[in-house]
Scaffold this active site. Structure first.
Site, mmCIF file in Angstrom:
data_model
loop_
_atom_site.group_PDB
_atom_site.id
_atom_site.type_symbol
_atom_site.label_atom_id
_atom_site.label_comp_id
_atom_site.label_asym_id
_atom_site.label_seq_id
_atom_site.Cartn_x
_atom_site.Cartn_y
_atom_site.Cartn_z
ATOM 1 N N GLU C 44 0.837 -1.191 0.000
ATOM 2 C CA GLU C 44 0.000 0.000 0.000
ATOM 3 C C GLU C 44 0.878 1.249 0.000
ATOM 4 O OE1 GLU C 44 -2.257 -1.018 3.442
ATOM 5 O OE2 GLU C 44 -2.939 -2.850 2.445
ATOM 6 N N SER C 72 -5.978 -5.016 0.553
ATOM 7 C CA SER C 72 -6.459 -6.397 0.454
ATOM 8 C C SER C 72 -5.305 -7.316 0.828
ATOM 9 C CB SER C 72 -6.920 -6.689 -0.983
ATOM 10 O OG SER C 72 -7.846 -5.734 -1.456
ATOM 11 N N GLU C 73 -4.869 -7.230 2.068
ATOM 12 C CA GLU C 73 -3.652 -7.940 2.489
ATOM 13 C C GLU C 73 -3.711 -9.428 2.204
ATOM 14 O OE1 GLU C 73 -5.057 -5.585 4.354
ATOM 15 O OE2 GLU C 73 -3.480 -4.110 4.694
ATOM 16 N N HIS C 142 -1.571 -1.345 16.380
ATOM 17 C CA HIS C 142 -0.429 -0.946 15.543
ATOM 18 C C HIS C 142 0.899 -1.247 16.230
ATOM 19 C CE1 HIS C 142 -3.356 1.149 13.060
ATOM 20 N NE2 HIS C 142 -2.418 1.454 12.204
HETATM 21 C C1 LIG Z 1 -5.605 -3.855 7.572
HETATM 22 C C2 LIG Z 1 -4.958 -2.522 7.457
HETATM 23 N N1 LIG Z 1 -4.200 -2.243 6.374
HETATM 24 C C3 LIG Z 1 -3.601 -1.039 6.229
HETATM 25 C C4 LIG Z 1 -3.740 -0.072 7.200
HETATM 26 C C5 LIG Z 1 -3.036 1.275 7.067
HETATM 27 N N2 LIG Z 1 -4.025 2.306 6.711
HETATM 28 C C6 LIG Z 1 -4.627 3.073 7.649
HETATM 29 S S1 LIG Z 1 -5.773 4.091 6.978
HETATM 30 C C7 LIG Z 1 -5.454 3.523 5.419
HETATM 31 C C8 LIG Z 1 -6.194 4.079 4.247
HETATM 32 C C9 LIG Z 1 -7.675 3.908 4.427
HETATM 33 O O1 LIG Z 1 -8.306 4.502 3.339
HETATM 34 P P1 LIG Z 1 -9.877 4.706 3.382
HETATM 35 O O2 LIG Z 1 -10.533 3.413 3.757
HETATM 36 O O3 LIG Z 1 -10.276 5.319 2.091
HETATM 37 O O4 LIG Z 1 -10.131 5.694 4.611
HETATM 38 P P2 LIG Z 1 -9.644 7.227 4.673
HETATM 39 O O5 LIG Z 1 -8.308 7.228 5.335
HETATM 40 O O6 LIG Z 1 -9.595 7.771 3.286
HETATM 41 O O7 LIG Z 1 -10.687 7.913 5.511
HETATM 42 C C10 LIG Z 1 -4.479 2.535 5.436
HETATM 43 C C11 LIG Z 1 -3.973 1.828 4.240
HETATM 44 C C12 LIG Z 1 -4.531 -0.396 8.330
HETATM 45 N N3 LIG Z 1 -4.695 0.480 9.341
HETATM 46 N N4 LIG Z 1 -5.135 -1.610 8.424
#
Ligand SMILES: Cc1ncc(C[n+]2csc(CCOP(=O)(O)OP(=O)(O)O)c2C)c(N)n1
Ligand SMILES: Cc1ncc(C[n+]2csc(CCOP(=O)(O)OP(=O)(O)O)c2C)c(N)n1
Ligand SMILES: [Mg+2]
Ligand SMILES: [Mg+2]
Lengths: 337, 345, 337, 345
Positions: C44, C72-73, C142
């Site tokens: 990501e 999509s881990e 985390h």
């Molecule tokens: C399972 C998982 N993968 C990756 C992350 C890291 N991460 C935190 S927020 C985020 C993006 C989320 O995007 P979205 O669902 O569009 O929410 P937004 O931040 O735009 O409100 C990621 C990749 C995480 N917290 N949990």
């Protein structure tokens, strides 16, 4: 400890009948569902039950309390967190222990942590059970035992009975417990039989059981290795070696005192686990005793567990990987050498 | 219209595009091979000669053969717990399959895998799988690898109706859609997820589940090998020409239980009438008769194929039984590779 | 072992520059991508890189070899299995260690097992890396360190460096290795700096490193606890206590000989882990020494690890749960009492 | 048409159904509360006064308020890493939120949770979540629990466009569809998954992803609180009357970075023009002016609300700063419950 004593020493009473392990689990489920209608059982084909522990419950409790789920483990494992917070007491049949992997985030990161993260705002009474470990050529993806992994996840109690008697009493306690409990039925024990009282009884979580008293060597055995350890102990008895066999029954919480006090008497320790060796419960228990009971150890503590490979399919390969009676025997003798 | 086969001058199967006679006969032969193989396994299981448990493909043969006959030798598949048909259709040796199912050293995995882990990478068989949905990301990744390396191979991901409720199915469709991967998702909808009717667990039509992502869906009669083959041909053409993934839902039915021996405890969960109806729609009989009708094959030729395949399966059983069990110490081999080129001994 | 020696003792040479840990990882990635164009990095936002190890790689290798994935881990972790079998050498940035949970089946049940289950038919050169463990109030979801769990899964090599020098050399070896390797960058080490050679070099997997020689007590330290152990060791030096600090660097395979031979000299063992105590690497190593080196132990071996709770958010709470210098110091003194 | 508010005789917001004036003013107030709270957090973060990291909701206020204003106090929500707006809109105390963000003992979780784990079960706030998609099954299960227990509560599951690629989203929709659960899936599509444009990662329209399962989808302007509220009212009515789940996609935009402090390393990943356009569509200004236009509120009343909310947030900061840090030994509490009734001290 009366209950503990009873489970290992008591003669079958009038109210006891020879009962299969999976049926003892079912009796526990039935008792808990009867005493509290917030208890619901979900999982794949729980109406007919692949392994057997839920078979027939639907006749007494109906399809809303014995409910089939789609093959969506991550979602129904996590759904129980929300449902428990809403007031249900969900019991989940994961069918096979390996399938916990598919739901690991919802189990280890959500169910196990929500209460703690919230500062204790909520209790999450959930039981996740499965037939687990090798079943005889189930091969690598149907033979895992995840208790070592799950012991490292704080927030899950872990139950792993070795007798039908314990299976019933621990199921009732697991369902009554206000926390997420993982209940593992080591697959090969499912078809074992012993005397079980007809009425409901609870075996407290965190209380181990001396399955056979002894004076020379302490053997802590887990799950499917308990009957093996008992066989070996009985054989050694004839050779004049007195082995004490302890079954922790619950791995979280772990009855450390029972183990330490036994080793304090015998000075010798073997731990045999129904799991791969590295970072196993056997490693944990040996490390715990080495640190807290070092002065009482007269010989090197021994671990007897699976080889560090996936469980292979072919019988001779599987046999080579898993714990055999002889492995336990050799380990016991090693502590006496 | 009647298509005439240029090689033989005989009219080809009118229901099909003009495939060579040899190919049509081959499709029939492969379905028969699967049928005889699985029937033999059922008997062996009853007699307790097979370790572990097996999920048979009987009745679904047209899906595996219709799909795999549209693939090249260097195309790949990922399969399921019910995968014998898939791997046979992709060209696996029944000798080595049978030896694997017996847990013998001449088996595909030297006895390490068994029914749910049959692998032959040289044939593009990336494995049957013990985890429902487990093969879906793996097959999607195989397509990514081929595309990245500039090959025009395609990968077929076989999975069941029950697997269509696993998150990885949707995740993989999304990844395949945005990366335009040469992957074909083939859902074998046999009406049941173990012992529960599919519609009780699965919302809507599976074939539609890719459409929000722009993935075309093709619903076919899984007992009609020609229909399956034609749908797959279209999907393969799309994939090979860089147009991305396709979802095929093939409606079919398994004749046997979810797993052999279930009768002992599953109870009667499928109406007898339903079972009879589907057995009446035997994909092999249907195709065989169509070919005879069309003059693509004669009844004696058909009987000949059947005899040969039945004999071959018998030979596979002998091969398996004569193959030694692996040396127990082999259990400690094959965990880690020492070179990147595999080390199959 | 020259490399080992070099990493701990060598003076910075002309070709070495002070380099941040994450940049050392990036240099390793860059070197491996340069030498083999089958190496691709996905994850990501790997183009911009949240943690930093992949930042800028896209400029040299383009968007097809440094490719962003959807969240999509489970799928992209599993996709690497198929891609590796097809001939790629995928490197996956999972970003944060806790996210391994979401992909656990594809990691532990597929990537780790496919080669073995197939009887060695295929090699799967894949690296899964992440910044892992506590980062300072990252809170429970985390801050996980999954190396104890993953050590129990046969089929994954596990790398956990503690210095920028090791981080680069081990990244190169991890990518060159024909097996699935989990590479864990303990979060708090990411911003540490030390001298790193400009050109590529490989540190073999399975070879531990003596970070500080000593004679009185052996301290085996893992990940973020290595600098803590070194601080404590230096302080104790002044008090006349000579501590040997060993960093296994890879947990699978584990350099058991290095640990056992050190304990054979010192007779005293402390293992400190950057993980919860139960079934930790610390438990594994203590158990291994208790079993294989019992005769050499002069005192009870000590484990120093996290409390058995999720990692809380608030700084004083987090501090209470994690390993502090004083905990290590007390444990060392306990082995000398 | 002009709807007249029966209580006040003043014309109600013409763009809305006839909500009482007090309710319309409340919706404006809640959006302002979120705005001021988040702005304050941004400043506190810059000054290094907040532990950990925070994801701000600035610019998306209309979604949380439009949705939560349609809910009852005993309805529930699950939230995300960007959840402050959701929990404020659901009625959370900004004092206890701020104290939690400071890691103090008067925080909602006594400092154990922080920004990504804010919980108040008494308000139906089942938690923000650190795992993308993590709250989706939990909220689905909450709806199952309520339905099973015969309540008519509904649960709203908030998630982002990025989370729509997590398998649990599809699995949960399927479960909600077959069990007809009273759950509303609210996707906040702010155009980015961290720093990557949504369309590069997400195939097709998110709002369509439920349709193969028979789940109605409603695409709304996430910066129009009235549109969001009306869509939610419809979904709530469906859910409460046993008609099952709805999927709402609200298109919106976050004004700040993915997380505070990202400027240091993320680089410029969003066109300035795009950012300016969206800031020009401020949901609070738009609704406030509409209410003034409609005579539902006067400018002085609006200013009054803003002053009050700004002051309240200031008071929350003071409350938080005066709250003690937890006793380190509390780190060992709250792992396991001893009774089923929680034990919040
Ligand atoms: C399972 C998982 N993968 C990756 C992350 C890291 N991460 C935190 S927020 C985020 C993006 C989320 O995007 P979205 O669902 O569009 O929410 P937004 O931040 O735009 O409100 C990621 C990749 C995480 N917290 N949990
Ligand atoms: C993750 C996982 N969950 C559950 C199972 C147990 N299981 C094996 S096959 C099966 C049913 C699969 O149904 P379907 O996908 O329709 O395939 P079919 O058996 O009908 O061919 C189940 C639940 C499994 N192997 N893996
Ligand atoms: Mg099926
Ligand atoms: Mg977004």
């Amino acid at each position: 400890m009366t209950m503990t004593a009873q489970s290992s020493t008591s003669e079958p009473t009038a109210t006891q009948r020879p009962t299969y392990f999976v049926n003892a689990m079912k009796e526990g489920l039935h008792a808990a569902m009867s005493e509290d209608d917030r208890v619901v059982v979900i999982g794949e084909d729980v109406d007919r039950s692949v392994i057997g522990a839920t078979r027939g419950l639907i006749d007494d409790f109906g399809p809303m309390r014995v409910r089939n789920t789609p093959i969506s483990e991550a979602t129904f494992v996590g759904a129980c967190v929300g449902a428990a917070a809403a007031g249900l007491r969900p019991v989940v049949d994961l069918m096979v222990g390996s399938f916990f992997y598919v739901a690991m985030d919802q189990l280890a990161d959500q169910a196990a942590k929500l209460r703690y993260m919230s500062g204790g705002q909520v209790a999450l009474p959930i039981v996740y059970f499965a037939a687990t470990g090798p079943s005889g050529s189930g091969a690598a993806q149907h033979s895992e035992n995840l208790h070592p992994m799950l012991m490292n996840v704080a927030g899950l109690k872990i139950v792993m009975p070795s007798t039908p008697y314990d299976a019933k009493g621990l199921m009732i306690s697991a369902i009554r417990d206000p926390n997420p409990v993982v209940y593992l039925q080591d697959f090969v024990l499912g078809g074992t039989k012993s005397h079980v009282p007809e009425d409901a009884y609870a075996i407290p979580l965190g209380v181990g059981d001396v399955k056979k008293p002894g004076t020379d060597v302490t053997v802590v055995a887990i799950g499917a290795t308990v009957p093996k350890a008992l066989r070996v102990a009985k054989a050694l008895e004839k050779e004049g070696i007195s082995v004490e066999v302890i079954d922790p029954r619950t791995l979280v919480p772990l009855d450390e005192d029972l183990i330490l006090s036994s080793v304090a008497r015998t000075g010798r320790l073997v731990v045999t686990d129904s799991a791969r060796l590295t970072c196993s419960a056997a490693s944990e228990i040996v490390a715990m005793v080495a640190q807290s009971g070092f002065g009482t150890l007269k010989a090197a503590p021994q671990r007897v567990a699976w080889e560090n490979v996936p469980v292979p399919f072919s019988p001779p390969l599987e046999k080579r990987v898993l714990v055999q009676d002889d492995d336990i025997r050799r380990a016991i003798l090693a502590t006496l050498a | 219209m009647t298509v005439v086969d240029t090689e033989t001058g005989r009219p080809a199967n009118p229901t099909a595009t003009a495939w060579p006679v040899a190919e049509q006969q081959h499709m029939l032969r492969m379905m028969i091979r699967i049928r005889r193989f699985e029937e033999r396994l059922a008997a062996l299981f009853k007699r307790g000669e097979l370790p572990g448990f097996v999920h048979l493909y009987l009745g679904e043969e047209a899906v595996a053969v219709g799909v795999c006959s549209a693939l090249r030798a260097d195309d790949r598949i990922t399969s399921t717990h019910r995968g014998h048909g898939h791997v046979i259709a992709k060209g696996a040796s029944t000798d080595r399959m049978m030896a694997e199912l017996f847990g013998r050293v001449d088996g595909y995995c030297r006895g390490k895998g068994g029914s749910m882990h049959i692998v032959d990478f040289s044939l593009g068989i990336m494995g049957t799988n013990g985890i429902v949905g487990g093969g879906i990301p793996i097959g999607t990744g195989s397509a990514w690898g081929d595309k990245h390396l500039g090959r025009d191979n395609v990968t077929v991901v076989f999975f069941g109706d029950g697997a269509s409720n696993q998150g990885v199915f949707f995740e993989s469709m999304n990844l395949a859609a945005i990366w335009k991967l040469p992957v074909i998702f083939v859902c074998e909808n046999n009406g049941y997820t173990e012992w529960t009717p599919t519609e009780k667990l699965t919302a809507g039509r599976i074939v539609d589940r890719g459409s929000p992502m722009g993935i075309p869906g093709d619903l076919v009669d899984g007992n009609d090998v020609v229909a399956v083959r034609e749908a797959t041909d279209k999907a393969v053409a799309r994939a090979r020409t860089g147009q991305g993934p396709t979802l095929i839902e093939a409606r079919t039915y398994r004749w046997h239980g979810h797993n052999e021996g279930e009768e002992a405890f599953a109870g009667a969960y499928r109406p007898q009438q339903e079972q009879d109806d589907w057995r009446g729609r035997d994909p092999i009989a249907a195709y065989g008769h169509a070919l005879v009708q069309a003059g693509v094959i004669t009844q004696p030729e058909w009987d000949e194929i059947d005899l040969a395949e039945t004999a071959a399966v018998e030979a596979s059983v002998v091969f398996a039984q004569q193959s030694p069990l692996p040396d127990p110490e082999e259990a400690l081999d094959h965990l880690f590779a020492t070179t990147s080129t595999g080390d199959l001994r």
